[in-house]
Design an enzyme around this catalytic site. Structure first.
Site, mmCIF file in Angstrom:
data_model
loop_
_atom_site.group_PDB
_atom_site.id
_atom_site.type_symbol
_atom_site.label_atom_id
_atom_site.label_comp_id
_atom_site.label_asym_id
_atom_site.label_seq_id
_atom_site.Cartn_x
_atom_site.Cartn_y
_atom_site.Cartn_z
ATOM 1 N N VAL A 70 9.385 97.634 -9.257
ATOM 2 C CA VAL A 70 9.958 96.490 -9.808
ATOM 3 C C VAL A 70 10.674 95.838 -8.857
ATOM 4 O O VAL A 70 11.265 94.589 -8.983
ATOM 5 C CB VAL A 70 10.635 96.598 -11.085
ATOM 6 C CG1 VAL A 70 9.734 97.116 -12.428
ATOM 7 C CG2 VAL A 70 11.876 97.686 -11.224
ATOM 8 N N ASN A 96 12.287 98.269 -18.707
ATOM 9 C CA ASN A 96 13.009 99.408 -18.963
ATOM 10 C C ASN A 96 13.159 100.372 -17.738
ATOM 11 O O ASN A 96 13.971 100.985 -17.613
ATOM 12 C CB ASN A 96 12.182 100.373 -20.125
ATOM 13 C CG ASN A 96 12.634 101.642 -19.773
ATOM 14 O OD1 ASN A 96 13.502 102.214 -20.570
ATOM 15 N ND2 ASN A 96 11.875 102.462 -19.011
ATOM 16 N N SER A 148 23.240 99.266 -20.823
ATOM 17 C CA SER A 148 23.840 100.649 -21.222
ATOM 18 C C SER A 148 25.354 100.515 -21.612
ATOM 19 O O SER A 148 25.941 99.567 -21.211
ATOM 20 C CB SER A 148 23.974 101.451 -19.637
ATOM 21 O OG SER A 148 24.634 102.729 -19.706
ATOM 22 N N TYR A 161 26.406 101.685 -10.778
ATOM 23 C CA TYR A 161 25.320 101.802 -11.948
ATOM 24 C C TYR A 161 25.929 101.080 -12.999
ATOM 25 O O TYR A 161 24.971 100.204 -13.652
ATOM 26 C CB TYR A 161 25.149 103.161 -12.514
ATOM 27 C CG TYR A 161 24.298 103.347 -13.516
ATOM 28 C CD1 TYR A 161 22.913 103.251 -13.245
ATOM 29 C CD2 TYR A 161 24.754 103.461 -14.671
ATOM 30 C CE1 TYR A 161 21.902 103.086 -14.659
ATOM 31 C CE2 TYR A 161 23.995 103.665 -15.983
ATOM 32 C CZ TYR A 161 22.517 103.480 -15.668
ATOM 33 O OH TYR A 161 21.565 103.772 -16.653
ATOM 34 N N ALA A 162 27.175 100.997 -13.382
ATOM 35 C CA ALA A 162 27.603 100.274 -14.549
ATOM 36 C C ALA A 162 27.830 98.900 -14.020
ATOM 37 O O ALA A 162 27.261 97.955 -15.009
ATOM 38 C CB ALA A 162 29.243 100.781 -14.747
ATOM 39 N N ALA A 163 28.134 98.481 -12.781
ATOM 40 C CA ALA A 163 27.807 96.950 -12.302
ATOM 41 C C ALA A 163 26.542 96.652 -12.527
ATOM 42 O O ALA A 163 26.250 95.332 -13.202
ATOM 43 C CB ALA A 163 28.350 96.809 -11.079
ATOM 44 N N SER A 164 25.564 97.433 -12.326
ATOM 45 C CA SER A 164 24.043 96.829 -12.378
ATOM 46 C C SER A 164 23.776 96.673 -13.877
ATOM 47 O O SER A 164 23.042 95.908 -14.141
ATOM 48 C CB SER A 164 23.249 97.988 -11.709
ATOM 49 O OG SER A 164 22.829 99.139 -12.624
ATOM 50 N N LYS A 165 24.246 97.569 -14.510
ATOM 51 C CA LYS A 165 23.967 97.368 -16.040
ATOM 52 C C LYS A 165 24.704 96.254 -16.889
ATOM 53 O O LYS A 165 24.075 95.598 -17.947
ATOM 54 C CB LYS A 165 24.094 98.935 -16.822
ATOM 55 C CG LYS A 165 22.879 99.837 -16.143
ATOM 56 C CD LYS A 165 21.585 99.382 -16.915
ATOM 57 C CE LYS A 165 20.684 100.409 -16.413
ATOM 58 N NZ LYS A 165 19.239 99.830 -16.751
ATOM 59 N N ILE A 194 21.274 109.436 -23.553
ATOM 60 C CA ILE A 194 19.981 109.645 -24.148
ATOM 61 C C ILE A 194 19.223 111.063 -23.263
ATOM 62 O O ILE A 194 19.191 110.872 -21.895
ATOM 63 C CB ILE A 194 19.057 108.635 -24.049
ATOM 64 C CG1 ILE A 194 19.704 107.245 -24.485
ATOM 65 C CG2 ILE A 194 17.799 108.953 -24.756
ATOM 66 C CD1 ILE A 194 20.186 107.348 -26.097
HETATM 67 P P1 NDP Z 1 13.768 107.915 -16.595
HETATM 68 O O1 NDP Z 1 14.371 108.395 -15.230
HETATM 69 O O2 NDP Z 1 13.369 109.153 -17.442
HETATM 70 O O3 NDP Z 1 12.629 107.124 -16.350
HETATM 71 C C1 NDP Z 1 12.747 105.994 -15.846
HETATM 72 C C2 NDP Z 1 11.218 105.144 -15.689
HETATM 73 O O4 NDP Z 1 11.441 104.029 -14.960
HETATM 74 C C3 NDP Z 1 10.130 106.157 -15.212
HETATM 75 O O5 NDP Z 1 9.044 105.728 -15.831
HETATM 76 C C4 NDP Z 1 10.198 105.614 -13.445
HETATM 77 O O6 NDP Z 1 8.773 105.946 -13.027
HETATM 78 C C5 NDP Z 1 10.351 104.264 -13.772
HETATM 79 N N1 NDP Z 1 11.002 103.399 -12.419
HETATM 80 C C6 NDP Z 1 12.158 103.860 -11.784
HETATM 81 N N2 NDP Z 1 12.184 102.998 -10.790
HETATM 82 C C7 NDP Z 1 11.229 102.191 -10.796
HETATM 83 C C8 NDP Z 1 10.777 100.989 -10.018
HETATM 84 N N3 NDP Z 1 11.734 100.633 -8.895
HETATM 85 N N4 NDP Z 1 9.938 100.391 -10.279
HETATM 86 C C9 NDP Z 1 8.808 100.910 -11.264
HETATM 87 N N5 NDP Z 1 9.288 101.719 -12.152
HETATM 88 C C10 NDP Z 1 10.609 102.663 -11.897
HETATM 89 O O7 NDP Z 1 14.966 106.879 -17.385
HETATM 90 P P2 NDP Z 1 15.442 107.018 -18.917
HETATM 91 O O8 NDP Z 1 14.154 106.902 -19.811
HETATM 92 O O9 NDP Z 1 16.276 107.790 -19.035
HETATM 93 O O10 NDP Z 1 16.113 105.427 -18.844
HETATM 94 C C11 NDP Z 1 15.315 104.017 -19.117
HETATM 95 C C12 NDP Z 1 16.174 103.187 -18.809
HETATM 96 O O11 NDP Z 1 17.232 103.361 -19.916
HETATM 97 C C13 NDP Z 1 16.844 102.991 -17.509
HETATM 98 O O12 NDP Z 1 16.919 101.426 -17.233
HETATM 99 C C14 NDP Z 1 18.170 103.371 -17.754
HETATM 100 O O13 NDP Z 1 19.152 102.910 -16.918
HETATM 101 C C15 NDP Z 1 18.567 103.188 -19.275
HETATM 102 N N6 NDP Z 1 19.502 103.959 -19.866
HETATM 103 C C16 NDP Z 1 19.302 105.154 -19.792
HETATM 104 C C17 NDP Z 1 20.467 106.149 -20.631
HETATM 105 C C18 NDP Z 1 20.215 107.444 -20.680
HETATM 106 O O14 NDP Z 1 21.220 108.092 -20.783
HETATM 107 N N7 NDP Z 1 19.113 108.158 -20.261
HETATM 108 C C19 NDP Z 1 21.445 105.377 -20.976
HETATM 109 C C20 NDP Z 1 21.528 104.050 -20.887
HETATM 110 C C21 NDP Z 1 20.739 103.188 -20.286
HETATM 111 P P3 NDP Z 1 8.606 106.200 -11.568
HETATM 112 O O15 NDP Z 1 9.948 107.032 -10.775
HETATM 113 O O16 NDP Z 1 7.354 107.018 -11.472
HETATM 114 O O17 NDP Z 1 8.394 104.887 -10.823
#
Ligand code: NDP
Length: 253
Positions: A70, A96, A148, A161-165, A194
């Site tokens: 992305v 996401n 977040s 990270y907080a700034a990005s969110k 989560i």
């Molecule tokens: P995970 O690390 O479990 O999963 C992240 C997903 O994003 C993976 O499928 C990964 O696949 C994909 N990804 C990461 N970077 C890229 C990229 N540059 N391009 C395409 N795909 C990408 O994360 P979570 O499920 O925990 O989090 C999902 C979202 O929710 C995130 O945005 C996170 O910041 C947000 N969030 C999560 C919280 C938590 O406590 N878990 C709390 C608050 C927000 P791959 O690495 O194979 O590319």
């Protein structure tokens, strides 16, 4: 979707970036259960195809997988063009994909801020743009981005990270204003802690502290967030846009 209920997204084409793990995978699963035609994305081609096949098999609906980063603006545009060409439409986007890289202020290494912003902010904007271009042709669509609780309240070791969110939350508010007149809703969910791979590195004591700080006294499950995303994507939320909805079990940071 025939009757607008979250349980019926039949025929809706929904792209879930970062759909291979955690919240994205749980969301893809729920959307597929509701009959949506889900497109799962991530960076790892093999993982994307494997997860798509697993979700298809489990839900009896076609789920496809597309690999791209992305943070690569051109790759995002090309991927969404290909998805639109294959399916003829895009009705929903769950932006996401995101990364976490904690560092105390004194320990922030060169490039860390840029990396977080490139994926979490530029990546979100690129996917919103690419999806909106397709949605505008039909004059309808629903987009959910992942903010977040940390983006609202901050966190130790999480300045970048907080700034990005925080930026992602403002993406939802701005895009909602701009795209609303074109029939496109844009909302954010702001999860608390989560239980996914993203937080697997956190010390047990910190996780326990966070659970104590959470009114519902547990970590969130990916499906807790996925259910809210499904609602926002669906017509049940047809008059909801520009919102940042906390899904945090009552966590106070
Ligand atoms: P995970 O690390 O479990 O999963 C992240 C997903 O994003 C993976 O499928 C990964 O696949 C994909 N990804 C990461 N970077 C890229 C990229 N540059 N391009 C395409 N795909 C990408 O994360 P979570 O499920 O925990 O989090 C999902 C979202 O929710 C995130 O945005 C996170 O910041 C947000 N969030 C999560 C919280 C938590 O406590 N878990 C709390 C608050 C927000 P791959 O690495 O194979 O590319």
């Amino acid at each position: 979707m025939a009757d607008g209920t979250p349980g019926n997204l039949a025929g809706r084409v929904v792209v879930v970036t970062g759909g291979t793990r955690g919240i994205g995978r749980a969301t893809s699963d729920l959307l597929a259960q509701a009959g949506a035609v889900v497109v799962v994305t991530g960076r790892d081609e093999v993982r994307v195809k494997t997860v798509a096949a697993e979700l298809s098999e489990a839900n009896g609906v076609p789920v496809t997988g597309v690999a791209f980063d992305v943070a690569d603006f051109d790759a995002v545009g090309a991927a969404f063009k290909a998805i639109a060409a294959q399916h003829g439409r895009i009705d929903g986007l769950v932006a996401n994909a995101g990364i976490l890289d904690d560092a105390l202020i004194g320990m922030i290494r060169p490039g860390l801020v840029e990396r977080l912003l490139a994926t979490n902010v530029a990546g979100t904007i690129a996917t919103v743009q690419a999806a909106a271009r397709v949605m505008m042709r039909k004059g309808s669509g629903s987009i959910v981005v992942l903010a977040s609780i940390v983006g609202e309240n901050g966190g130790v070791g999480q300045t970048a990270y907080a700034a990005s969110k925080a930026a992602v939350a403002t993406v939802a508010r701005s895009a909602a204003k701009e795209l609303g007149p074109r029939g496109i809703r844009v909302n954010a969910v702001a999860p608390g802690l989560i239980d996914t791979e993203m937080i697997a590195h956190l010390p047990k004591t910190l996780v326990e502290e966070r659970i104590t700080d959470t009114a519902l006294r547990r970590l969130g499950d990916p499906a807790d967030v996925a259910r809210v995303i499904r609602f926002l994507i669906s017509d049940e939320a047809r008059f909801v846009t520009g919102q940042v909805l906390g899904v945090d079990g009552g966590l106070v940071l």
